[in-house]
Design a protein around this motif. Sequence first.
Motif, PDB file in Angstrom:
ATOM      1  N   VAL A  77       0.814  -1.218   0.000  1.00 27.76           N
ATOM      2  CA  VAL A  77       0.000   0.000   0.000  1.00 27.76           C
ATOM      3  C   VAL A  77       0.845   1.263   0.000  1.00 27.76           C
ATOM      4  O   VAL A  77       0.301   2.364  -0.047  1.00 27.76           O
ATOM      5  N   ASP A  78       2.169   1.137   0.070  1.00 28.23           N
ATOM      6  CA  ASP A  78       3.011   2.325  -0.026  1.00 28.23           C
ATOM      7  C   ASP A  78       3.214   2.696  -1.492  1.00 28.23           C
ATOM      8  O   ASP A  78       3.020   1.870  -2.396  1.00 28.23           O
ATOM      9  N   GLU A 140       7.278  -1.590   0.370  1.00 24.75           N
ATOM     10  CA  GLU A 140       7.773  -2.339  -0.779  1.00 24.75           C
ATOM     11  C   GLU A 140       8.651  -1.480  -1.663  1.00 24.75           C
ATOM     12  O   GLU A 140       9.631  -1.960  -2.255  1.00 24.75           O
ATOM     13  N   GLU A 141       8.334  -0.202  -1.738  1.00 24.32           N
ATOM     14  CA  GLU A 141       9.046   0.678  -2.662  1.00 24.32           C
ATOM     15  C   GLU A 141      10.465   1.002  -2.207  1.00 24.32           C
ATOM     16  O   GLU A 141      11.253   1.536  -3.004  1.00 24.32           O
ATOM     17  N   ASP A 145      10.763  -4.656   3.473  1.00 25.65           N
ATOM     18  CA  ASP A 145      10.766  -5.224   4.824  1.00 25.65           C
ATOM     19  C   ASP A 145       9.359  -5.581   5.295  1.00 25.65           C
ATOM     20  O   ASP A 145       9.194  -6.470   6.131  1.00 25.65           O
ATOM     21  N   GLY A 146       8.347  -4.893   4.781  1.00 30.84           N
ATOM     22  CA  GLY A 146       6.985  -5.239   5.168  1.00 30.84           C
ATOM     23  C   GLY A 146       6.659  -6.682   4.838  1.00 30.84           C
ATOM     24  O   GLY A 146       6.083  -7.406   5.661  1.00 30.84           O
ATOM     25  N   ALA A 147       7.018  -7.133   3.645  1.00 31.61           N
ATOM     26  CA  ALA A 147       6.751  -8.521   3.255  1.00 31.61           C
ATOM     27  C   ALA A 147       7.547  -9.493   4.113  1.00 31.61           C
ATOM     28  O   ALA A 147       7.056 -10.574   4.451  1.00 31.61           O
ATOM     29  N   THR A 338       9.862  -8.167  -7.029  1.00 27.65           N
ATOM     30  CA  THR A 338       8.603  -8.009  -6.309  1.00 27.65           C
ATOM     31  C   THR A 338       8.697  -8.746  -4.973  1.00 27.65           C
ATOM     32  O   THR A 338       9.673  -9.449  -4.689  1.00 27.65           O
ATOM     33  N   GLU A 339       7.648  -8.626  -4.181  1.00 28.14           N
ATOM     34  CA  GLU A 339       7.582  -9.341  -2.921  1.00 28.14           C
ATOM     35  C   GLU A 339       7.371 -10.848  -3.117  1.00 28.14           C
ATOM     36  O   GLU A 339       7.524 -11.619  -2.166  1.00 28.14           O
TER      37      GLU A 339
END
Length: 390
Positions: A77-78, A140-141, A145-147, A338-339
């Motif tokens: 969502v970023d 993600e951008e 680290d979020g993933a 990608t994640e």
Amino acid sequence: MSADRTIFTTTEMLARLVAFDTTSRLPDLPLIVWVEAYLGAHGLTATRSRGPQDGKVNLHAIIGPQTDGGIGFAGHVDTVPVDGQAWTRDPFTLHADHGRLYARGAADMKGFVASMLAAVPDFIALRAPHPIHLMLTFDEEITCDGARVLAEDLQARDVRPALCVVGEPTMMTPVIAHKGRLAVRVSVVGQPGHSSAPGDGVNALHAMGEALAWISAEARRLAHAGRRVEGFDPPHTTIQAGVAQGGTILNIIPEQASFEMEWRTVPGDDAHAELDRFRRFLGETIEPWMQSRFPQTGFSVEVLTELPPLSLADDAPLAHRVRQVTGANTSGRVSYGTEAGIYQSAGIASIVCGPGDIAQAHRPDEWIAESQLVACDRFLRAMAARPFAA
């Protein structure tokens, strides 16, 4: 912003999501709170997982059995910033024009997230015997680290999906493989002095130049003799330096210099092995002379971003099912990351397939075609209705 409504079209949902400025330097928490309220209105309970920075939050919810297995739909969502870009409209207000929807994040990748969230009532109505996972991530951008945080959280709670669709923009065509990426910052410490007496110092810019020359030669080596994996463009691992700086004024021997570089590795190549080769070159070729003059001089390397490659077999059931649902005849391979590689590394069979064109990502007046969202709406419902073995 109220989430008291429980039924949204995908376009309506997208309008609400892009209204949150979730540029990566900012918290995504306000958007996550809104989504939590929306899911709660449908009787769903979502679980947060947090990063080290305040306000950076992932969200995970399960529709159906609260167990592992089933299928996950994943999106970040970023967004990237709009600073310095020549937008002709408010980037945080959705604008429709001739079948296109304009806003920051419309293509990358709030369009997919909007389609996923708008489908929640239909996902619930399926009453599927398998879990349907909704996975939203931060950062993600910049770091992904979020993933990583989310993958660890899913494993700790024993609720990992068996399969995962990451909805990055691919024009709704399946992507089964992408390159890995390792980005590092290299700092050089020299010894200052007056430029009229070069023997009294160590020039950090000169040392950096030798390192940059090695990178240039290595790029040629990889292009001519590197591992080839057909389907990628280019079909080999690449290396480049993209940012460099150092020095103050011309008559002072530069004490400091730094640059940023990256590898984009094809499946089968090890980015850390490539980094070790680079470190050996620095330690064996450049640093001995520097430190013979002044022991405190030399190089340091800081990892900025690391993404593992994605490699799903072309005949994997997940690849077959996504081709079947989308009507694609083939599966693609891309050079960006990608994640999906992170989720695959966590034991979740993953594929990339989402609405919009990657060519629109990160640009001013970013847009997504309404027809792409319609196709994504159909795709998500079809995928959720019948998962299968990984």
